[in-house]
Design a protein around this motif. Structure first.
Motif, PDB file in Angstrom:
ATOM      1  N   UNK A 143      32.287 -50.452  -1.513  1.00 52.11           N
ATOM      2  CA  UNK A 143      33.512 -50.366  -0.722  1.00 52.11           C
ATOM      3  C   UNK A 143      33.329 -50.843   0.714  1.00 52.11           C
ATOM      4  N   UNK A 144      32.128 -51.276   1.057  1.00 46.95           N
ATOM      5  CA  UNK A 144      31.868 -51.744   2.405  1.00 46.95           C
ATOM      6  C   UNK A 144      31.450 -50.665   3.374  1.00 46.95           C
ATOM      7  N   UNK A 145      31.283 -49.439   2.896  1.00 47.49           N
ATOM      8  CA  UNK A 145      30.881 -48.337   3.752  1.00 47.49           C
ATOM      9  C   UNK A 145      29.359 -48.191   3.729  1.00 47.49           C
ATOM     10  N   UNK A 146      28.766 -47.553   4.753  1.00 45.55           N
ATOM     11  CA  UNK A 146      27.314 -47.363   4.760  1.00 45.55           C
ATOM     12  C   UNK A 146      26.881 -46.364   3.687  1.00 45.55           C
ATOM     13  N   UNK A 147      25.751 -46.650   3.084  1.00 41.55           N
ATOM     14  CA  UNK A 147      25.156 -45.753   2.101  1.00 41.55           C
ATOM     15  C   UNK A 147      23.755 -45.390   2.579  1.00 41.55           C
ATOM     16  N   UNK A 148      23.517 -44.086   2.783  1.00 35.63           N
ATOM     17  CA  UNK A 148      22.240 -43.593   3.280  1.00 35.63           C
ATOM     18  C   UNK A 148      21.538 -42.832   2.162  1.00 35.63           C
ATOM     19  N   UNK A 149      20.286 -43.177   1.894  1.00 38.95           N
ATOM     20  CA  UNK A 149      19.523 -42.520   0.837  1.00 38.95           C
ATOM     21  C   UNK A 149      18.129 -42.170   1.350  1.00 38.95           C
ATOM     22  N   UNK A 150      17.648 -41.035   0.903  1.00 36.86           N
ATOM     23  CA  UNK A 150      16.301 -40.583   1.268  1.00 36.86           C
ATOM     24  C   UNK A 150      15.281 -41.255   0.359  1.00 36.86           C
ATOM     25  N   UNK A 151      14.209 -41.774   0.954  1.00 35.54           N
ATOM     26  CA  UNK A 151      13.139 -42.425   0.218  1.00 35.54           C
ATOM     27  C   UNK A 151      11.809 -41.783   0.590  1.00 35.54           C
TER      28      UNK A 151
END
Length: 503
Positions: A143-151
């Motif tokens: 959708x063009x929004x930021x996606x933050x994921x823990x790595x």
């Protein structure tokens, strides 16, 4: 088709370099001083309480393995949990350069909530504390929004630019694809992204191989060679490094108390061994004739230990006695001494470990937590820089260049110090008399930016719905009425000369 790894800074060269770095860090290593440096696997086992069992002289490990496991007590979990549970991000705010005021930024709060970071930020903090460092990957979703994921560092490795610890030259993520059974890898460079795949579930990387024969480019829907442009222009991985002052690559929160944990476990195992084999009084008998089994020739036990039975014999020369039980106090004190060492080195409050608080004042408890609070504030400075970098990348994803380049972005942390409600309220009253603004006072009392925003609306509504005063007339009308009354003539008794003639 094999991946070429012979050209320096080529995609294959980065895959080999970062892949080897990632896999090597999982196992233990030996430093230049001959000391064993624990790997990520060892750090994780200690954090989970799966500490290796020590060797006890005179005991067969196969016979005592089960009760030795019961003797293990995971004290390092307190070392990890005590600072992490006080690390809470309440929001972000900009100064005059990044926004109109210094209130918590609503756009940053939306990004934070959209990615469930109120819960997942704890994973980042715990991962950095337990595994030396953690990462947050910033991407653009569909959708063009930021996606933050823990790595985790078990799957991600990065390389900094030469001579610049603030800039990343490359980043790699290596993981197993459970759907296909293959191993996937994704490489980020500042300008390009590359996807790789191999059919083996245990990939290996040689140090200076000219090519990676088992790897191949992963077929993407919009690309046949696994290559795509990097729209952000930077490596979208943000490292959160714990205790960089001890080691630039990171130092786990429990890494310097691992040997103390081993000492505690050994003392507990010796304690349980003494309880199992020496805590009961052993009986002996002298001058007693013991019968033998006529078939096997084995001695027949003449007496059985029973609280309801009495030992008797017809032989007056037989003597009975007992050995003294093993004193367990030295073993208990050994455990207590090791636990105190662990608490002092890790700056864990003693009442966290002892678990009993008797006749202790609030000031004494605060003094005991001084070291922990100072440690948490130090971690806030380290981790806060990482969260600010994450939010700048997130604003770059949405195209807000002003906030993406703002230098005055600030992480709003929850107060790590324990205070009562009465203490906070009393401090707020004193700060109000000193001229501290209302919003800052509410923030100091521990309210989140969202709660403060709701309270501002409620305050405005309360002001509009406030009950009228005793005088229902407006003050301006009352003032005019008072002035008119002052001008009105007063009729009273006076001299006779002042009375006008009737004629």
């Amino acid at each position: 088709m094999p991946i070429d790894a012979s050209v320096v800074e080529s995609p294959g060269w980065w895959l080999q370099r970062l892949g080897k770095k990632l896999l090597d860090e999982r196992a233990d290593s030996v430093d230049e001083d001959g000391e064993t440096e624990p790997g990520l696997d060892t750090l994780r086992k200690y954090a989970e309480g799966k500490v290796p069992l020590p060797t006890v002289p005179g005991l067969d490990p196969r016979e005592v393995a089960e009760w030795m496991k019961d003797a293990r007590t995971n004290w390092v979990s307190l070392v990890l949990d005590s600072p992490v549970e006080r690390l809470g991000v309440d929001g972000f705010r900009f100064g005059s350069a990044g926004g109109e005021n210094v209130k918590a930024d609503e756009d940053a709060q939306r990004i934070w909530r959209e990615n469930h970071m109120k819960a997942d930020s704890g994973l980042v903090h715990y991962g950095a504390a337990a595994q030396r460092r953690a990462f947050v990957l910033v991407e653009r979703d569909d959708s063009g929004r930021p996606r933050l994921t823990h790595e985790t560092p078990r799957q991600v490795a990065v390389e900094h630019a030469q001579g610049n610890r603030r800039e990343l030259a490359a980043g790699l993520k290596l993981w197993r694809d459970d759907w296909s059974g293959n191993t996937r890898a994704k490489l980020w460079l500042p300008d390009r992204e590359y996807d790789f795949v191999t059919k083996t579930d245990t990939p290996t990387f040689a140090e200076r191989a000219a090519s990676l024969r088992s790897w191949d480019a992963f077929q993407l829907p919009n690309s046949s060679d696994g290559e795509s442009p990097n729209g952000l222009g930077v490596v979208p991985l943000v490292p959160f490094i714990n205790r960089r002052n001890r080691r630039l690559a990171g130092f786990a929160e429990h890494e310097d108390v691992l040997r103390i944990q081993n000492r505690i476990n050994l003392s507990l195992i010796m304690l349980i061994g003494a309880m199992k084999y020496g805590a009961f009084r052993q009986r002996w008998a002298a001058g007693l004739e013991v019968d033998e089994d006529p078939v096997t020739g084995a001695k027949i036990q003449p007496f059985q230990l029973d609280i309801k039975k009495l030992w008797t014999t017809d032989n007056p020369d037989v003597k009975f006695g007992e050995f003294a039980a093993t004193d367990l106090v030295p073993y208990v004190r050994s455990v207590e001494s090791a636990v105190q060492d662990l608490a002092a080195i890790s700056r864990t409050p003693p009442h966290y470990i002892i678990g009993a608080v008797v006749n202790v004042s609030g000031d004494a408890l605060k003094a005991a937590e001084t070291g922990l609070v100072a440690k948490v504030r130090d971690r806030q400075d380290e981790l806060g820089e990482g969260w600010e970098a994450v939010m700048r990348l997130a604003f770059r994803v949405v195209g807000d260049e002003k906030k993406a380049n703002a230098w005055d972005l600030e992480t709003v942390w929850r107060d790590p110090e324990s205070r009562t409600i009465s203490e906070l309220a009393d401090a707020a009253v004193k700060k109000a008399s000193a001229g501290v603004p209302w919003r800052q006072r509410m923030e100091d009392m521990g309210y989140t930016p969202a709660q403060i925003a709701r309270m501002e609306i409620d305050r405005a509504a309360d002001a509009l719905n406030a009950a009228p005063t005793d005088d229902s007339q407006p003050a301006s009308l009352q003032a005019k009425r008072d002035a008119k009354n002052d001008e009105r003539a007063v009729i009273g008794r006076g001299d006779a000369d002042d009375v006008p003639d009737a004629a």
